[in-house]
Design an enzyme around this catalytic site. Structure first.
Site, mmCIF file in Angstrom:
data_model
loop_
_atom_site.group_PDB
_atom_site.id
_atom_site.type_symbol
_atom_site.label_atom_id
_atom_site.label_comp_id
_atom_site.label_asym_id
_atom_site.label_seq_id
_atom_site.Cartn_x
_atom_site.Cartn_y
_atom_site.Cartn_z
ATOM 1 N N HIS A 212 0.721 -1.179 0.113
ATOM 2 C CA HIS A 212 -0.026 -0.195 0.086
ATOM 3 C C HIS A 212 0.838 1.179 -0.094
ATOM 4 O O HIS A 212 1.863 1.106 0.178
ATOM 5 C CB HIS A 212 -1.043 0.060 1.075
ATOM 6 C CG HIS A 212 -0.203 -0.197 2.449
ATOM 7 N ND1 HIS A 212 0.337 0.971 3.020
ATOM 8 C CD2 HIS A 212 -0.225 -1.148 3.319
ATOM 9 C CE1 HIS A 212 0.817 0.594 4.346
ATOM 10 N NE2 HIS A 212 0.506 -0.739 4.562
ATOM 11 N N CYS A 228 3.676 -5.132 6.332
ATOM 12 C CA CYS A 228 2.929 -4.712 5.128
ATOM 13 C C CYS A 228 4.338 -4.095 4.435
ATOM 14 O O CYS A 228 5.185 -3.753 4.818
ATOM 15 C CB CYS A 228 1.781 -3.758 5.326
ATOM 16 S SG CYS A 228 0.421 -4.230 5.604
#
Length: 253
Positions: A212, A228
């Protein structure tokens, strides 16, 4: 977050007739009929996909994943996941019969343990081609996007901190989400992948991992995330545009 449309449906070709003929030709009295050509295959398991082409299976209704073809059910999927995104499974192989028809698809599941696979019936899924691939190099802290085997872009990235590492392995994009606040910690979007944090098991939805954007551009190139993979927002927008659901994601050290 709101969901973005799943993998595009393959075009369907339809045959049509122009109009009724004024006169129909009489059929021959002794038509010549060719013998039907029967296609034969060696039955068994075959892996599918390459660095240029992969496959994804979308569940339009309901599907059960089994540990082996027809036995040992693992999980039953509906048409959408917990984020209201269409259920997509990464295809790894197929079991074919003597007539070359697919009897079962072997698919990767978005579940713990990371990399778990199962078998689904062909009647329960729609299999489509995927030409994108993402490579995450944790040591180099770099993300590279490929399309049809060719490198499209490569960018520096933030990866998991030592206490919350980014899990390595072979995964796939299982959802494409846009946050309510595109200036927040996820930036303009998030590509959810089928991996889970090896340590944050108590997090919401089991600690899923995503690629992201970020509201902390200083973190790019560092090992500071909860597992992440963060990339610059402008790069995330480019990746998001082409990395459809089902895109293979290989995370290596």
């Amino acid at each position: 977050m709101k969901r973005i449309a799943s993998i595009a449906a393959l075009p369907l070709a339809a045959a049509g007739c122009g109009g009724a003929a004024r006169h129909a030709a009489a059929p021959p009295s002794q038509p010549h009929v060719k013998a039907a050509h029967v296609v034969r295959c060696a039955p068994g398991y075959r892996t599918v996909g390459s660095k240029r082409l992969a496959y994804a299976a979308e569940v339009p209704g309901h599907a059960t994943a089994y540990r082996a073809p027809g036995t040992g059910p693992i999980v039953r999927f509906g048409p959408v996941n917990v984020n209201d995104y269409p259920t997509v499974l990464g295809v790894r192989g197929k079991l074919v019969g003597r007539d070359c028809a697919v009897r079962w698809w072997k698919v990767q599941l978005p579940l713990r343990p990371n990399g778990i696979a199962g078998w689904v019936r062909p009647a329960d899924v729609v299999v489509q081609k995927v030409r994108t691939r993402i490579l995450v190099d944790v040591s180099a802290r770099r993300v590279t996007l490929f399309r049809a085997g060719r490198r499209v872009l490569s960018t520096a990235a933030a990866v998991g901190a030592p206490a919350t590492p980014t899990p390595t392995g072979r995964y796939y994009v299982n959802q494409r989400l846009v946050p309510a606040d595109t200036h927040g910690p996820f930036g303009p979007g998030a590509l959810g992948i089928s991996a889970f944090s090896p340590v944050l098991t108590g997090w919401a939805q089991g600690g899923p991992v995503a690629i992201h954007g970020t509201d902390a551009p200083w973190s790019i190139g560092r090992a500071v995330s909860n597992g992440c993979i963060r990339v610059p927002n402008d790069v995330l927008t480019r990746i998001f545009r082409v990395a459809v659901a089902g895109t293979p994601v290989v995370i290596e050290r």
